[in-house]
Write an enzyme that holds these catalytic residues in place. Structure first.
Site, PDB file in Angstrom:
ATOM      1  N   GLY A 256      35.783  35.893  39.823  1.00 48.18           N
ATOM      2  CA  GLY A 256      34.545  36.669  39.810  1.00 48.18           C
ATOM      3  C   GLY A 256      33.394  36.051  39.046  1.00 48.18           C
ATOM      4  CD  GLU A 298      43.886  35.565  40.899  1.00 49.30           C
ATOM      5  OE1 GLU A 298      45.062  35.686  41.231  1.00 49.30           O
ATOM      6  OE2 GLU A 298      43.061  36.494  40.954  1.00 49.30           O
ATOM      7  N   PRO A 299      39.267  31.657  40.013  1.00 44.69           N
ATOM      8  CG  PRO A 299      38.448  29.618  39.222  1.00 44.69           C
ATOM      9  CD  PRO A 299      39.624  30.559  39.095  1.00 44.69           C
ATOM     10  N   GLY A 300      37.112  31.653  42.842  1.00 47.36           N
ATOM     11  CA  GLY A 300      36.966  31.201  44.223  1.00 47.36           C
ATOM     12  C   GLY A 300      35.548  30.674  44.400  1.00 47.36           C
ATOM     13  CE1 TYR A 342      30.514  41.949  51.171  1.00 50.47           C
ATOM     14  CE2 TYR A 342      29.389  39.870  50.820  1.00 50.47           C
ATOM     15  CZ  TYR A 342      30.554  40.580  51.023  1.00 50.47           C
ATOM     16  OH  TYR A 342      31.746  39.924  51.057  1.00 50.47           O
ATOM     17  CB  CYS A 369      22.675  39.717  71.770  1.00 54.57           C
ATOM     18  SG  CYS A 369      22.401  38.260  72.761  1.00 54.57           S
ATOM     19  CE1 TYR A 399      35.505  35.118  49.235  1.00 57.95           C
ATOM     20  CE2 TYR A 399      33.819  34.482  47.662  1.00 57.95           C
ATOM     21  CZ  TYR A 399      35.104  34.879  47.931  1.00 57.95           C
ATOM     22  OH  TYR A 399      35.995  35.032  46.904  1.00 57.95           O
TER      23      TYR A 399
HETATM   24  C1  LIG Z   1      38.412  37.300  45.798  1.00 59.40           C
HETATM   25  C2  LIG Z   1      39.346  37.251  44.662  1.00 59.40           C
HETATM   26  C3  LIG Z   1      39.169  36.311  43.660  1.00 59.40           C
HETATM   27  C4  LIG Z   1      38.002  35.345  43.626  1.00 59.40           C
HETATM   28  O1  LIG Z   1      36.776  35.967  43.408  1.00 59.40           O
HETATM   29  P1  LIG Z   1      35.481  35.027  43.251  1.00 59.40           P
HETATM   30  O2  LIG Z   1      34.378  35.989  43.075  1.00 59.40           O
HETATM   31  O3  LIG Z   1      35.349  34.256  44.519  1.00 59.40           O
HETATM   32  O4  LIG Z   1      35.702  34.150  42.080  1.00 59.40           O
HETATM   33  C5  LIG Z   1      40.113  36.256  42.657  1.00 59.40           C
HETATM   34  N1  LIG Z   1      41.166  37.104  42.627  1.00 59.40           N
HETATM   35  C6  LIG Z   1      41.355  38.025  43.582  1.00 59.40           C
HETATM   36  C7  LIG Z   1      42.523  38.913  43.511  1.00 59.40           C
HETATM   37  C8  LIG Z   1      40.458  38.139  44.617  1.00 59.40           C
HETATM   38  O5  LIG Z   1      40.643  39.075  45.553  1.00 59.40           O
END
Ligand SMILES: *Cc1c(COP(=O)(O)O)cnc(C)c1O
Length: 440
Positions: A256, A298-300, A342, A369, A399
């Site tokens: 997050g 857990e960074p994405g 969003y 369309c 994303y």
């Molecule tokens: C989506 C998600 C993340 C990553 O969130 P980011 O905002 O992309 O860093 C980490 N843990 C869980 C469980 C998620 O669902």
């Protein structure tokens, strides 16, 4: 008048060359667009690897050896990314058998994978165990029992974590807030569900409870919110220790971490934030009389978002007198649904006219369309913008490809990785034949 774009170069991998062209990772976007066509997803691989290393070194400084960084792969999931994560020594978080299969195909060591999702079917659970997924992060009591049953049938003991909701509001957009009690995710701590689930997990014979997980939401810019989550989770660990004699060896604090999409967004200093979390976890664990758990993040988004850029070709510039101007591009909600979904802010730049004054305010819209097929409203562009110009939408590494669709039977763009001045196709462009490949 020369108008400068410095403010909009929101990531250090962006630059403008002498021709006035936008560059990503030092490579001219026009050259890449000519070579690979548009729409085109570009990914700065060097930047992704640098982000992985920055996270790994920050957690090492903050927690010593007892820590992991898991790439939340729903942000961008294809074989090439899992290969990078394997090479960089990152863990991964996966949320479906499809992501698991992709990681397996990339040769990723699945014992380092954490399997999320608020609804894992029996088939999902079997597929994950077949692949040797290291940890299941469980979200419901039905699922705990199903995991236990499947592990029993195989004569194994499956590592699990419980996903908990600490009950805090991360001050982010509703659709990406996940840490509140009123959520489809997790067992609530404030409601007592977390404690019940812990009791259940501890009673199961074929699972090994390794600890707890929380993910408070996405695009979080306030370091305080991570500390509040850590505070609630550590106190829960202490409570479970005192009541049930179980001391959780692992605490996963989720992802997050916020990423700037426009010059207006704040910048979160991630290594500094992790350092603060480290100090906090150390002190509070001592105060509560618990062993410092192994910490996972857990960074994405913050690994891949600003590595990415999408390049489009302008098709038409339509002025609706008295209303607004629409600039249509050859992609849209099929490759980036986030504005439609969003209202996400993005920075869109005229990739070939970076030195021209921007005096035209226009909505940049897609080719579908669908009136809602908007990439961004009120974008400042040069007056000369016309058919054939390139527009670059920044920060699309997370994303975007992973949420892409074939609506209107639009083929998905390729993903091209930039590394050390070279470019490699990681995912090829879909063809019209690909579109009918499933039709019987
Ligand atoms: C989506 C998600 C993340 C990553 O969130 P980011 O905002 O992309 O860093 C980490 N843990 C869980 C469980 C998620 O669902």
């Amino acid at each position: 008048m020369i108008m400068r774009y410095e403010n909009d170069l929101i990531c250090e991998n962006l630059s403008v060359n002498n021709a006035g062209h936008l560059c990503l990772g030092g490579q001219d976007v026009e050259v890449l667009a000519k070579r690979f066509g548009t729409p085109l997803y570009l990914m700065d691989e060097d930047h992704i690897r640098a982000r992985c290393r920055a996270y790994l070194s920050a957690v090492k400084d903050a927690f010593g050896g007892r820590c992991r960084v898991l790439y939340a792969s729903k942000a961008a999931s294809y074989k090439y990314i899992y290969e990078i994560m394997r090479e960089e020594g990152m863990g991964i978080d996966v949320v479906s058998p499809g992501e698991i299969h992709t990681a397996v195909c990339a040769g990723y060591p699945m014992e380092n994978a954490f399997f999320h999702s608020n609804n894992k079917s029996d088939d999902d659970i079997r597929a994950a165990m077949d692949a040797g997924v290291g940890y299941f992060v469980s979200d419901s009591s039905e699922e705990l029992l199903a995991i236990d049953r499947e592990a029993a049938a195989r004569g194994i003991r499956q590592n699990i974590l419980l996903r908990l909701t600490p009950g805090i509001d991360p001050h982010t957009f509703e659709a990406v807030a996940t840490g509140k009690v009123d959520s489809k995710f997790g067992f609530g701590i404030p409601t007592g569900e977390a404690e019940k689930a812990t009791k259940l997990a501890l009673s199961l014979k074929n699972t090994v409870l390794c600890g707890f997980h929380s993910h408070i939401g996405s695009q979080v810019f306030e370091p305080d919110i991570f500390l509040r989550a850590a505070d609630i989770m550590l106190r829960f660990i202490a409570l479970v220790k005192s009541k049930y004699g179980f001391e959780a060896p692992m605490l996963n604090l989720g992802g997050g971490f916020g990423v700037p999409y426009t010059a207006k967004n704040p910048k979160l200093d991630i290594p500094k934030t992790i350092g603060e979390i480290g100090t906090f976890v150390g002190h509070l664990s001592d105060e509560l009389g618990i062993k410092r758990p192994e910490i996972c993040f857990e960074p994405g988004r913050s690994i891949v978002a600003d590595a990415g850029m999408t390049v489009y070709t302008v098709g038409s510039v339509k002025e609706v007198p008295g209303y607004r101007t629409y600039v249509s591009v050859n992609g849209g909600m099929t490759d980036n649904i986030r504005y439609a979904l969003y209202g996400s802010a993005y920075t869109i730049l005229p990739a070939l006219k970076m030195n021209e004054a921007r005096e035209l305010t226009a909505d940049v819209v897609g080719r579908c369309c669908e009136s809602g097929d908007i990439l961004q409203k009120n974008v400042l562009l040069p007056r000369s913008i016309a058919r054939g110009d390139l527009l670059a939408c920044l920060t699309t590494g997370a994303y975007n490809y992973s949420m892409a669709s074939n609506y209107n039977r639009v083929p998905r763009p390729p993903v091209v990785m930039l590394h050390g001045g070279e470019a490699t196709v990681a995912v090829r462009r879909e063809t019209w034949d690909d579109l009918v490949a499933l039709d019987l």
